[in-house]
Design an enzyme around this catalytic site. Structure first.
Site, short mmCIF file in Angstrom:
data_model
loop_
_atom_site.label_atom_id
_atom_site.label_comp_id
_atom_site.label_asym_id
_atom_site.label_seq_id
_atom_site.Cartn_x
_atom_site.Cartn_y
_atom_site.Cartn_z
N GLY A 147 0.81 -1.20 0.00
CA GLY A 147 0.00 0.00 0.00
C GLY A 147 0.84 1.25 0.00
O GLY A 147 2.03 1.23 0.34
N CYS A 148 0.22 2.35 -0.40
CA CYS A 148 0.88 3.66 -0.40
C CYS A 148 -0.14 4.68 0.12
O CYS A 148 -1.02 4.34 0.89
CB CYS A 148 1.41 4.01 -1.78
SG CYS A 148 0.13 4.16 -3.04
N GLN A 149 -0.02 5.92 -0.30
CA GLN A 149 -0.93 6.96 0.17
C GLN A 149 -2.33 6.83 -0.44
O GLN A 149 -3.32 6.88 0.26
CB GLN A 149 -0.35 8.35 -0.11
CG GLN A 149 -1.09 9.50 0.54
CD GLN A 149 -0.89 9.57 2.05
OE1 GLN A 149 -0.09 8.86 2.64
NE2 GLN A 149 -1.66 10.42 2.70
N TYR B 9 -3.52 4.34 2.06
CA TYR B 9 -3.65 4.81 3.44
C TYR B 9 -4.85 5.75 3.59
O TYR B 9 -5.55 5.71 4.60
CB TYR B 9 -2.35 5.51 3.85
CG TYR B 9 -2.33 5.99 5.27
CD1 TYR B 9 -2.15 5.09 6.32
CD2 TYR B 9 -2.48 7.34 5.57
CE1 TYR B 9 -2.13 5.54 7.63
CE2 TYR B 9 -2.46 7.79 6.88
CZ TYR B 9 -2.29 6.88 7.91
OH TYR B 9 -2.27 7.32 9.21
#
Length: 130
Positions: free
Chosen positions: A83-85, A112
Site C-alpha cells: 500500500g501507499c498513500q 492509506y
C-alpha cells in the site's frame, strides 16, 4: 478485485480496503511503500516501510534499491499486501515485485487515505494508536 495485466504475464491484483484488512488479520504482511515522512505521520500497525520513491528538490524519484531492500526482509513466497498513500505507487511497486518473482503480492486499492477514511486503526511513529 481489479486486475492490471502486464505484458510479461505478471498481473497486479488490487483488493479493496476491507479485503486487505481481512488478509492482514490472517497472516499477510503489510508493505508500506510511502516515503518515510508520510509513514511517520501515521501507518498501519506492524507495517514494513520501504519507500518506492523518494522526495527530492527536483520531485519524486524511484528508490533504486527498492527490490534489494524488500528482499532483505521478505521472501518471495511471503504473503504481502502493498500500500501507499492513495493506491498509485503501490501498483508500480507490486508490479516490480511480481516481475522479481514474488508469488503472493496484492495491491491495496485506495491506500492509506482509504484505510483512514474507513476508520481503521493507525499508529503514529511514536506508537500512539489513533
Amino acid at each position: 478485485m481489479d486486475i492490471v495485466k502486464k505484458s510479461s504475464g505478471a498481473e497486479v491484483i488490487t483488493v479493496d480496503i476491507n479485503a486487505a484488512k481481512d488478509l492482514l488479520t490472517h497472516g499477510h504482511r503489510y508493505l508500506d511503500v510511502r516515503t518515510e515522512e508520510e509513514f511517520k505521520k501515521g501507518h498501519l500497525e506492524n507495517a514494513l516501510n520501504i519507500p518506492y520513491m523518494f522526495s527530492t528538490p527536483e520531485g519524486r524519484v524511484k528508490n533504486p534499491k527498492f527490490l534489494e531492500q524488500v528482499m532483505a526482509i521478505c521472501g518471495k513466497e511471503d504473503n504481502l499486501v502493498v500500500g501507499c498513500q492513495s493506491g498509485v505507487r503501490s501498483v508500480y511497486a507490486t508490479r516490480d515485485l511480481l516481475d522479481a518473482e514474488f508469488k503472493r503480492v496484492l495491491n491495496m486499492g485506495g491506500g492509506y487515505i482509504a484505510w483512514v477514511g474507513n476508520g481503521f486503526a493507525v499508529k503514529k511513529s511514536d506508537n500512539v494508536e489513533i
